[in-house]
Design a protein around this motif. Structure first.
Motif: not given
Length: 298
Positions: A246-256, A258-269
């Motif tokens: 959950a903390s990893a997901a929260q890190t990604i969600q908080a980065n505006s 990063l969240c605009q990148l393609d879904e496959d990049i977000i999933e890899a991160v």
């Protein structure tokens, strides 16, 4: 590792009660004239070194103990508005930015990762401390500062990463003023992890941890050039797999950005970040931390 049953959009727990305990906390959305550097493609997510990956996601790569450590450094280390602080191997500048906010001191951060330094400057602007902080790419073993430049130096786990740590410590002693203070927060082994776990950590961070680095090892190491002023040992906090994911997901969600990148990049991160944090969490079961204040001789 397969986290397909834990897609980031379904993980909304804020984990507020773990904010001071999880070693790597989430960045906040930016309102800045600059943008965080992110990723071009999936391959770059997996190819970047660990310091560059941390820098690219804007992760708050804080010292063991997080804000507890920062407050102890300020109170026991006597960091104040007149202090000039070196943030050694600063990554994105968590420590120096928090010190600038809380103690109103000035600071200079140095790190080998150009990506982390770039994003540290962005985060300093966002936090409103750009006038009190500066960041540059550099080598801890060849500090680009004159002797006696700083009243304090702060360092998290970086001496475990630095290959020629003895030279780096000599450089810190050189740039500190007489009676200057080195504020650290290290991780030390209290028992030896399985070889398989050490192998996993090495694949994550790019260097091999050495279980000989016990509390006695670090005390002897820092004692070569400094005198111990104060010490606060702490047991490492261990979290459940669910909390780490959950903390990893929260890190990604908080980065505006990063969240605009393609879904496959977000999933890899997400895959890499969650994998690394789960391994580090298992590794911490064999470690304990200590906040220490050391003083240079006069």
């Amino acid at each position: 590792l397969d986290f397909s049953t834990h897609p980031t959009r379904h993980l909304r727990s804020p984990l507020a009660r773990f904010q001071d305990e999880i070693i790597m906390t989430a960045p906040r959305p930016l309102n800045s004239t600059q943008e965080l550097k992110t990723f071009k493609d999936v391959r770059e997510v997996w190819d970047l070194t660990y310091p560059d990956f941390v820098g690219a996601i804007g992760q708050e790569n804080c010292p063991p103990g997080a804000m507890t450590t920062i407050r102890t450094w300020i109170d026991i280390g006597a960091i104040g508005a007149d202090s000039h602080v070196l943030d050694l191997a600063c990554s994105t500048g968590f420590s120096s930015r928090r010190l600038a906010k809380l103690a109103e001191c000035s600071s200079e951060g140095l790190d080998l990762s150009a990506i982390a330094i770039q994003n540290g400057r962005v985060l300093a602007e966002k936090d409103g401390v750009a006038d009190k902080t500066s960041y540059q790419v550099g080598d801890a073993c060849q500090l680009p500062y004159q002797s006696d430049s700083f009243s304090h130096a702060v360092a998290g786990c970086c001496f475990g990463f630095i290959q020629n740590r003895e030279q780096a410590l000599r450089e810190v002693a050189r740039v500190l003023q007489p009676k200057g203070r080195l504020c650290i927060a290290y991780l030390a082994y209290r028992s030896e992890p399985p070889t398989e776990l050490i192998d996993k950590v090495e694949r994550c961070v790019g260097y091999r941890p050495d279980p000989i680095r016990t509390e006695a090892f670090w005390n002897k190491f820092f004692g070569e050039h400094f005198t111990l002023v104060d010490e606060h040992p702490q047991d490492s906090k261990i979290h459940s797999d669910e909390e780490i994911i959950a903390s990893a997901a929260q890190t990604i969600q908080a980065n505006s950005e990063l969240c605009q990148l393609d879904e496959d990049i977000i999933e890899a991160v997400f895959q890499r970040l969650a994998r690394d944090r789960l391994i580090f969490n298992d590794h911490r079961a064999y470690q304990r931390s200590a906040i220490q204040i050391w003083e240079r001789g006069g």
